[in-house]
Design a protein around this motif. Structure first.
Motif, PDB file in Angstrom:
ATOM      1  N   ARG A   3      37.749  36.374  39.779  1.00 33.29           N
ATOM      2  CA  ARG A   3      36.645  36.144  38.864  1.00 33.29           C
ATOM      3  C   ARG A   3      35.506  35.410  39.566  1.00 33.29           C
ATOM      4  O   ARG A   3      34.701  34.762  38.945  1.00 33.29           O
ATOM      5  CB  ARG A   3      37.108  35.367  37.627  1.00 33.29           C
ATOM      6  CG  ARG A   3      37.945  36.225  36.718  1.00 33.29           C
ATOM      7  CD  ARG A   3      38.083  35.611  35.341  1.00 33.29           C
ATOM      8  NE  ARG A   3      38.723  36.550  34.436  1.00 33.29           N
ATOM      9  CZ  ARG A   3      38.082  37.477  33.750  1.00 33.29           C
ATOM     10  NH1 ARG A   3      36.777  37.599  33.867  1.00 33.29           N
ATOM     11  NH2 ARG A   3      38.719  38.291  32.940  1.00 33.29           N
ATOM     12  N   PRO A 100      34.470  44.282  38.850  1.00 35.76           N
ATOM     13  CA  PRO A 100      34.669  43.682  37.531  1.00 35.76           C
ATOM     14  C   PRO A 100      35.653  44.518  36.720  1.00 35.76           C
ATOM     15  O   PRO A 100      35.979  45.645  37.079  1.00 35.76           O
ATOM     16  CB  PRO A 100      33.266  43.734  36.918  1.00 35.76           C
ATOM     17  CG  PRO A 100      32.634  44.936  37.557  1.00 35.76           C
ATOM     18  CD  PRO A 100      33.193  44.993  38.958  1.00 35.76           C
ATOM     19  N   GLU A 101      36.122  43.968  35.638  1.00 35.24           N
ATOM     20  CA  GLU A 101      37.001  44.705  34.736  1.00 35.24           C
ATOM     21  C   GLU A 101      36.525  44.454  33.310  1.00 35.24           C
ATOM     22  O   GLU A 101      36.576  43.314  32.851  1.00 35.24           O
ATOM     23  CB  GLU A 101      38.455  44.241  34.904  1.00 35.24           C
ATOM     24  CG  GLU A 101      39.446  45.027  34.081  1.00 35.24           C
ATOM     25  CD  GLU A 101      39.420  46.520  34.391  1.00 35.24           C
ATOM     26  OE1 GLU A 101      39.427  47.315  33.427  1.00 35.24           O
ATOM     27  OE2 GLU A 101      39.368  46.866  35.578  1.00 35.24           O
ATOM     28  N   ARG A 103      34.916  48.209  34.747  1.00 34.70           N
ATOM     29  CA  ARG A 103      34.103  48.458  35.931  1.00 34.70           C
ATOM     30  C   ARG A 103      32.617  48.567  35.619  1.00 34.70           C
ATOM     31  O   ARG A 103      31.810  48.661  36.525  1.00 34.70           O
ATOM     32  CB  ARG A 103      34.549  49.769  36.611  1.00 34.70           C
ATOM     33  CG  ARG A 103      35.959  49.720  37.146  1.00 34.70           C
ATOM     34  CD  ARG A 103      36.098  48.740  38.321  1.00 34.70           C
ATOM     35  NE  ARG A 103      37.394  48.880  38.948  1.00 34.70           N
ATOM     36  CZ  ARG A 103      37.678  49.805  39.849  1.00 34.70           C
ATOM     37  NH1 ARG A 103      36.752  50.644  40.244  1.00 34.70           N
ATOM     38  NH2 ARG A 103      38.882  49.885  40.362  1.00 34.70           N
ATOM     39  N   TRP A 147      28.525  41.814  37.170  1.00 35.50           N
ATOM     40  CA  TRP A 147      29.736  41.068  36.836  1.00 35.50           C
ATOM     41  C   TRP A 147      29.564  40.337  35.507  1.00 35.50           C
ATOM     42  O   TRP A 147      30.424  40.376  34.636  1.00 35.50           O
ATOM     43  CB  TRP A 147      30.052  40.066  37.946  1.00 35.50           C
ATOM     44  CG  TRP A 147      31.281  39.264  37.640  1.00 35.50           C
ATOM     45  CD1 TRP A 147      31.342  38.054  37.036  1.00 35.50           C
ATOM     46  CD2 TRP A 147      32.620  39.668  37.887  1.00 35.50           C
ATOM     47  NE1 TRP A 147      32.644  37.658  36.898  1.00 35.50           N
ATOM     48  CE2 TRP A 147      33.450  38.631  37.409  1.00 35.50           C
ATOM     49  CE3 TRP A 147      33.204  40.781  38.466  1.00 35.50           C
ATOM     50  CZ2 TRP A 147      34.833  38.689  37.491  1.00 35.50           C
ATOM     51  CZ3 TRP A 147      34.586  40.834  38.553  1.00 35.50           C
ATOM     52  CH2 TRP A 147      35.376  39.804  38.074  1.00 35.50           C
ATOM     53  N   GLU A 148      28.426  39.678  35.345  1.00 37.17           N
ATOM     54  CA  GLU A 148      28.155  38.945  34.105  1.00 37.17           C
ATOM     55  C   GLU A 148      28.122  39.888  32.920  1.00 37.17           C
ATOM     56  O   GLU A 148      28.661  39.594  31.845  1.00 37.17           O
ATOM     57  CB  GLU A 148      26.824  38.209  34.234  1.00 37.17           C
ATOM     58  CG  GLU A 148      26.447  37.373  33.022  1.00 37.17           C
ATOM     59  CD  GLU A 148      25.132  36.669  33.220  1.00 37.17           C
ATOM     60  OE1 GLU A 148      24.161  37.016  32.519  1.00 37.17           O
ATOM     61  OE2 GLU A 148      25.058  35.781  34.083  1.00 37.17           O
ATOM     62  N   THR A 151      31.755  41.149  32.032  1.00 37.49           N
ATOM     63  CA  THR A 151      32.770  40.201  31.588  1.00 37.49           C
ATOM     64  C   THR A 151      32.393  39.425  30.335  1.00 37.49           C
ATOM     65  O   THR A 151      33.242  38.754  29.756  1.00 37.49           O
ATOM     66  CB  THR A 151      33.085  39.182  32.704  1.00 37.49           C
ATOM     67  OG1 THR A 151      31.869  38.540  33.128  1.00 37.49           O
ATOM     68  CG2 THR A 151      33.714  39.892  33.887  1.00 37.49           C
TER      69      THR A 151
END
Length: 260
Positions: A3, A100-101, A103, A147-148, A151
């Motif tokens: 993360r 990221p997850e 994606r 990423w932000e 998530t």
């Protein structure tokens, strides 16, 4: 799944671009069934509409939707030939897990997304080691954005539209904004817009723009030599005493006291 966009030892990411950053407007007959990717790929939609599939999941594509693919991924995408996709992409290698997850995610600040993409492209095409390094720094910022977006809790179209409208109000508080105009931008009725805006920002549109004017007035009073009358006029006030009352209600000081 990591993360952090840095390795475990806290050192900065080591990114290496494999090819120039690329913009492309997908052809009307375009259809993407990728072979297994040999590297990482940042893939951002800047315009158009379509669909993206990967690992049995599907996502509607539109402006602001970005994905990060890794080696071995086989994404599948298509688009509406009447609303062709404009995509920005960067192939790269990285020594840390930056996937990221899920994606993909929706970047709300589309202006910033576009500026970073153009910055990366311009820097790389200078053809110098410094330009390439600058492009890699742009890439790192883009990865942070994605990423932000991936998530955080998902938000609907209206939430994103309201954020963009509120940003426009803060950036130009002296404009004579009307609820009718703002509601039309969000494709809502005046009552729906006022209700949704107030719920999201804790203030009605009218009160929000007043606060934006006061915030800007405070900045102008402290950073320029403009008189109180000039500041009031610049922010759309024709009645200086009325401006002073609004300023004092929100700051506890008059504009003249704030300057002194």
């Amino acid at each position: 799944m990591t993360r952090q966009l840095t390795p475990d030892d806290g050192q900065p990411l080591t990114l290496a671009l494999h090819s120039p950053p690329t913009f492309w407007r997908c052809e009307p007959s375009w259809y993407w069934q990728s072979r297994p990717l040999p590297d990482h790929l940042l893939w951002c939609v800047l315009d158009g509409r379509g669909q993206l599939q990967m690992d049995g999941r599907e996502r509607e594509l539109g402006p602001g939707i970005c994905a990060v693919f890794g080696p071995g991924d086989e994404p599948l995408a298509r688009h509406d030939p009447k609303r062709r996709l404009l995509v920005f992409g960067m192939h790269f290698e990285v020594a840390a897990d930056v996937l990221p997850e899920p994606r993909w995610g929706e970047v709300a600040d589309r202006v910033l997304l576009g500026e970073l993409a153009r910055g990366a492209d311009t820097a790389y095409r200078r053809g110098s080691p410094a330009g390439r390094r600058q492009a890699e720094l742009y890439l790192e910022q883009l990865l942070h954005l994605v990423w932000e977006a991936a998530t955080r809790p998902s938000r609907g179209r209206i939430d994103v539209e309201l954020e963009e409208i509120a940003q426009a109000m803060r950036q130009d508080p002296g404009r004579q904004w009307t609820v009718a105009e703002l509601a039309a931008r969000a494709a809502l009725s005046r009552a729906q817009f006022t209700r949704r805006f107030t719920k999201q920002f804790g203030a009605s549109p009218a009160q929000y723009v007043i606060q934006a004017r006061v915030d800007r007035a405070h900045q102008l009073l402290n950073e320029t030599s403009m008189s109180v009358t000039q500041v009031a006029a610049a922010l759309g006030y024709t009645d200086v005493p009325y401006f002073s009352r609004q300023y004092k209600q929100r700051t506890g000081r008059t504009p003249r006291d704030a300057r002194s």
